[in-house]
Design a protein around this motif. Structure first.
Motif, PDB file in Angstrom:
ATOM      1  N   ASN A  87       9.076  10.735 -10.972  1.00 37.12           N
ATOM      2  CA  ASN A  87       8.144  11.478 -10.127  1.00 37.12           C
ATOM      3  C   ASN A  87       6.920  10.642  -9.782  1.00 37.12           C
ATOM      4  O   ASN A  87       6.431  10.672  -8.646  1.00 37.12           O
ATOM      5  CB  ASN A  87       7.710  12.764 -10.840  1.00 37.12           C
ATOM      6  N   GLU A  88       6.412   9.903 -10.755  1.00 36.95           N
ATOM      7  CA  GLU A  88       5.256   9.039 -10.497  1.00 36.95           C
ATOM      8  C   GLU A  88       5.604   7.976  -9.458  1.00 36.95           C
ATOM      9  O   GLU A  88       4.772   7.642  -8.595  1.00 36.95           O
ATOM     10  CB  GLU A  88       4.801   8.380 -11.798  1.00 36.95           C
ATOM     11  N   PHE A  89       6.824   7.452  -9.534  1.00 39.61           N
ATOM     12  CA  PHE A  89       7.251   6.454  -8.548  1.00 39.61           C
ATOM     13  C   PHE A  89       7.275   7.059  -7.146  1.00 39.61           C
ATOM     14  O   PHE A  89       6.836   6.415  -6.184  1.00 39.61           O
ATOM     15  CB  PHE A  89       8.629   5.916  -8.903  1.00 39.61           C
ATOM     16  N   VAL A  90       7.774   8.278  -7.027  1.00 38.69           N
ATOM     17  CA  VAL A  90       7.837   8.933  -5.718  1.00 38.69           C
ATOM     18  C   VAL A  90       6.427   9.117  -5.153  1.00 38.69           C
ATOM     19  O   VAL A  90       6.177   8.880  -3.958  1.00 38.69           O
ATOM     20  CB  VAL A  90       8.561  10.286  -5.811  1.00 38.69           C
ATOM     21  N   VAL A  91       5.499   9.515  -5.999  1.00 36.58           N
ATOM     22  CA  VAL A  91       4.111   9.691  -5.552  1.00 36.58           C
ATOM     23  C   VAL A  91       3.524   8.353  -5.119  1.00 36.58           C
ATOM     24  O   VAL A  91       2.858   8.259  -4.081  1.00 36.58           O
ATOM     25  CB  VAL A  91       3.253  10.323  -6.668  1.00 36.58           C
ATOM     26  N   LEU A  92       3.768   7.301  -5.909  1.00 39.02           N
ATOM     27  CA  LEU A  92       3.266   5.974  -5.561  1.00 39.02           C
ATOM     28  C   LEU A  92       3.844   5.502  -4.232  1.00 39.02           C
ATOM     29  O   LEU A  92       3.126   4.946  -3.386  1.00 39.02           O
ATOM     30  CB  LEU A  92       3.609   4.981  -6.669  1.00 39.02           C
ATOM     31  N   LEU A  93       5.137   5.717  -4.033  1.00 36.38           N
ATOM     32  CA  LEU A  93       5.778   5.320  -2.776  1.00 36.38           C
ATOM     33  C   LEU A  93       5.172   6.065  -1.592  1.00 36.38           C
ATOM     34  O   LEU A  93       4.913   5.472  -0.532  1.00 36.38           O
ATOM     35  CB  LEU A  93       7.280   5.588  -2.860  1.00 36.38           C
ATOM     36  N   THR A  94       4.928   7.352  -1.771  1.00 36.77           N
ATOM     37  CA  THR A  94       4.322   8.143  -0.695  1.00 36.77           C
ATOM     38  C   THR A  94       2.904   7.672  -0.402  1.00 36.77           C
ATOM     39  O   THR A  94       2.489   7.577   0.760  1.00 36.77           O
ATOM     40  CB  THR A  94       4.308   9.634  -1.077  1.00 36.77           C
ATOM     41  N   ALA A  95       2.158   7.353  -1.463  1.00 34.08           N
ATOM     42  CA  ALA A  95       0.801   6.838  -1.281  1.00 34.08           C
ATOM     43  C   ALA A  95       0.822   5.504  -0.531  1.00 34.08           C
ATOM     44  O   ALA A  95      -0.044   5.237   0.319  1.00 34.08           O
ATOM     45  CB  ALA A  95       0.121   6.673  -2.633  1.00 34.08           C
ATOM     46  N   PHE A  96       1.809   4.674  -0.835  1.00 34.06           N
ATOM     47  CA  PHE A  96       1.944   3.394  -0.139  1.00 34.06           C
ATOM     48  C   PHE A  96       2.194   3.619   1.354  1.00 34.06           C
ATOM     49  O   PHE A  96       1.555   2.982   2.207  1.00 34.06           O
ATOM     50  CB  PHE A  96       3.087   2.590  -0.752  1.00 34.06           C
ATOM     51  N   LEU A  97       3.111   4.516   1.679  1.00 35.53           N
ATOM     52  CA  LEU A  97       3.380   4.807   3.094  1.00 35.53           C
ATOM     53  C   LEU A  97       2.142   5.375   3.781  1.00 35.53           C
ATOM     54  O   LEU A  97       1.868   5.051   4.947  1.00 35.53           O
ATOM     55  CB  LEU A  97       4.557   5.782   3.206  1.00 35.53           C
ATOM     56  N   ALA A  98       1.391   6.203   3.064  1.00 34.25           N
ATOM     57  CA  ALA A  98       0.147   6.738   3.627  1.00 34.25           C
ATOM     58  C   ALA A  98      -0.850   5.607   3.884  1.00 34.25           C
ATOM     59  O   ALA A  98      -1.555   5.600   4.904  1.00 34.25           O
ATOM     60  CB  ALA A  98      -0.457   7.776   2.675  1.00 34.25           C
ATOM     61  N   GLY A  99      -0.900   4.645   2.968  1.00 38.37           N
ATOM     62  CA  GLY A  99      -1.787   3.504   3.162  1.00 38.37           C
ATOM     63  C   GLY A  99      -1.395   2.676   4.363  1.00 38.37           C
ATOM     64  O   GLY A  99      -2.252   2.239   5.144  1.00 38.37           O
ATOM     65  N   VAL A 100      -0.094   2.442   4.518  1.00 39.98           N
ATOM     66  CA  VAL A 100       0.395   1.691   5.685  1.00 39.98           C
ATOM     67  C   VAL A 100       0.020   2.421   6.977  1.00 39.98           C
ATOM     68  O   VAL A 100      -0.450   1.810   7.950  1.00 39.98           O
ATOM     69  CB  VAL A 100       1.919   1.494   5.597  1.00 39.98           C
ATOM     70  N   HIS A 101       0.205   3.729   6.970  1.00 42.91           N
ATOM     71  CA  HIS A 101      -0.126   4.509   8.163  1.00 42.91           C
ATOM     72  C   HIS A 101      -1.616   4.447   8.449  1.00 42.91           C
ATOM     73  O   HIS A 101      -2.037   4.320   9.615  1.00 42.91           O
ATOM     74  CB  HIS A 101       0.316   5.952   7.968  1.00 42.91           C
ATOM     75  N   GLY A 102      -2.422   4.510   7.400  1.00 45.23           N
ATOM     76  CA  GLY A 102      -3.861   4.409   7.587  1.00 45.23           C
ATOM     77  C   GLY A 102      -4.258   3.083   8.202  1.00 45.23           C
ATOM     78  O   GLY A 102      -5.154   3.016   9.061  1.00 45.23           O
ATOM     79  N   VAL A 103      -3.599   2.008   7.778  1.00 46.57           N
ATOM     80  CA  VAL A 103      -3.870   0.684   8.335  1.00 46.57           C
ATOM     81  C   VAL A 103      -3.514   0.650   9.822  1.00 46.57           C
ATOM     82  O   VAL A 103      -4.280   0.130  10.655  1.00 46.57           O
ATOM     83  CB  VAL A 103      -3.081  -0.399   7.568  1.00 46.57           C
ATOM     84  N   VAL A 104      -2.359   1.201  10.170  1.00 46.11           N
ATOM     85  CA  VAL A 104      -1.931   1.223  11.581  1.00 46.11           C
ATOM     86  C   VAL A 104      -2.950   1.972  12.436  1.00 46.11           C
ATOM     87  O   VAL A 104      -3.354   1.490  13.509  1.00 46.11           O
ATOM     88  CB  VAL A 104      -0.533   1.871  11.704  1.00 46.11           C
ATOM     89  N   LEU A 105      -3.378   3.133  11.970  1.00 44.83           N
ATOM     90  CA  LEU A 105      -4.360   3.904  12.737  1.00 44.83           C
ATOM     91  C   LEU A 105      -5.681   3.147  12.853  1.00 44.83           C
ATOM     92  O   LEU A 105      -6.273   3.079  13.935  1.00 44.83           O
ATOM     93  CB  LEU A 105      -4.594   5.262  12.071  1.00 44.83           C
ATOM     94  N   ALA A 106      -6.138   2.576  11.732  1.00 43.74           N
ATOM     95  CA  ALA A 106      -7.432   1.889  11.732  1.00 43.74           C
ATOM     96  C   ALA A 106      -7.443   0.711  12.701  1.00 43.74           C
ATOM     97  O   ALA A 106      -8.399   0.535  13.465  1.00 43.74           O
ATOM     98  CB  ALA A 106      -7.766   1.422  10.314  1.00 43.74           C
ATOM     99  N   VAL A 107      -6.388  -0.080  12.677  1.00 44.97           N
ATOM    100  CA  VAL A 107      -6.330  -1.250  13.562  1.00 44.97           C
ATOM    101  C   VAL A 107      -6.310  -0.814  15.019  1.00 44.97           C
ATOM    102  O   VAL A 107      -6.977  -1.410  15.876  1.00 44.97           O
ATOM    103  CB  VAL A 107      -5.098  -2.115  13.232  1.00 44.97           C
ATOM    104  N   ASN A 108      -5.562   0.240  15.320  1.00 39.88           N
ATOM    105  CA  ASN A 108      -5.487   0.705  16.702  1.00 39.88           C
ATOM    106  C   ASN A 108      -6.765   1.409  17.161  1.00 39.88           C
ATOM    107  O   ASN A 108      -6.971   1.596  18.365  1.00 39.88           O
ATOM    108  CB  ASN A 108      -4.287   1.628  16.885  1.00 39.88           C
TER     109      ASN A 108
END
Length: 219
Positions: A87-108
């Motif tokens: 479960n912790e791994f799933v949360v970490l993976l989701t947080a990583f995807l959220a971070g990637v998405h945040g980077v995409v939005l910020a750069v754009n």
């Protein structure tokens, strides 16, 4: 971590991704940059809608898949033995995807973000934590080094995962170091994981054949 808490946290991350996309949507360009090379130069783009929502939709699908898959595993009771780590791994993976998405939005939106450093650091953490999960994974059909040989013999599973845990933790450290050397980050993030995966497939076959020879008739 309990499953209900993991579901709640993953849901919060996914909701935040969708919410952020909607909130900043009016300020985003009609064509969004969504991919960069190793030196942070744009080399891929998407129409605005997909730039806003592709990663959140991907995260939603991944979370649903990895959280629901154990329910249909014939060996699901084995997953329960290490479910908190899973479960912790799933949360970490989701947080990583959220971070990637945040980077995409910020750069754009025009912000200067060290894209490669953020992504490779996140990949390193996810891969390292994968090693932790492998170290504790019991034989199952959902998560782990699932080859015909590990799934046929519990001792082969255990020995392969002992080695796999060490290799993935090392691969995670190397990927994390890529954050400090973005030019080589892709090689450090992908190369060790790929080589480790291939080596573990071969290693599981070797262990199975070794046991098969030992258990067979002797002259």
């Amino acid at each position: 971590m309990r499953t209900k808490r993991a579901v709640a946290l993953c849901g919060a991350f996914v909701a935040a991704m969708f919410g952020a996309s909607v909130l900043v949507g009016p300020r985003l360009p009609e064509t969004m940059v969504t991919h960069w090379n190793a030196v942070d130069q744009p080399d891929g783009a998407m129409p605005k809608f997909w730039g806003q929502f592709f990663v959140p939709l991907l995260a939603l699908g991944v979370v649903a898949l990895v959280l629901l898959s154990p329910r249909i595993d014939p060996k699901r009771e084995n997953i329960e033995a290490f479910r908190p780590l899973y479960n912790e791994f799933v949360v970490l993976l989701t947080a990583f995807l959220a971070g990637v998405h945040g980077v995409v939005l910020a750069v754009n939106l025009g912000y200067d973000v060290p894209i490669s450093s953020v992504v490779f650091a996140g990949v390193g953490l996810v891969v390292f934590y994968t090693g932790r999960v492998l170290a504790n994974a019991e034989q199952n059909w959902v998560v782990g080094i699932r080859t015909p040989w590990t799934l046929s013999d519990e001792q082969v599973w255990e020995r392969t995962h002992d080695v796999g845990a060490a290799l993935f933790k090392l691969s995670g450290v190397l990927a994390f170091l890529g954050a400090f050397s973005p030019r080589y980050g892709a090689a450090l993030a992908v190369g060790p994981v790929l080589l480790s995966s291939l080596a573990l497939v071969a290693y599981s076959y070797y262990l199975y054949e070794e046991r098969d020879g030992t258990d067979g008739p002797t002259a």
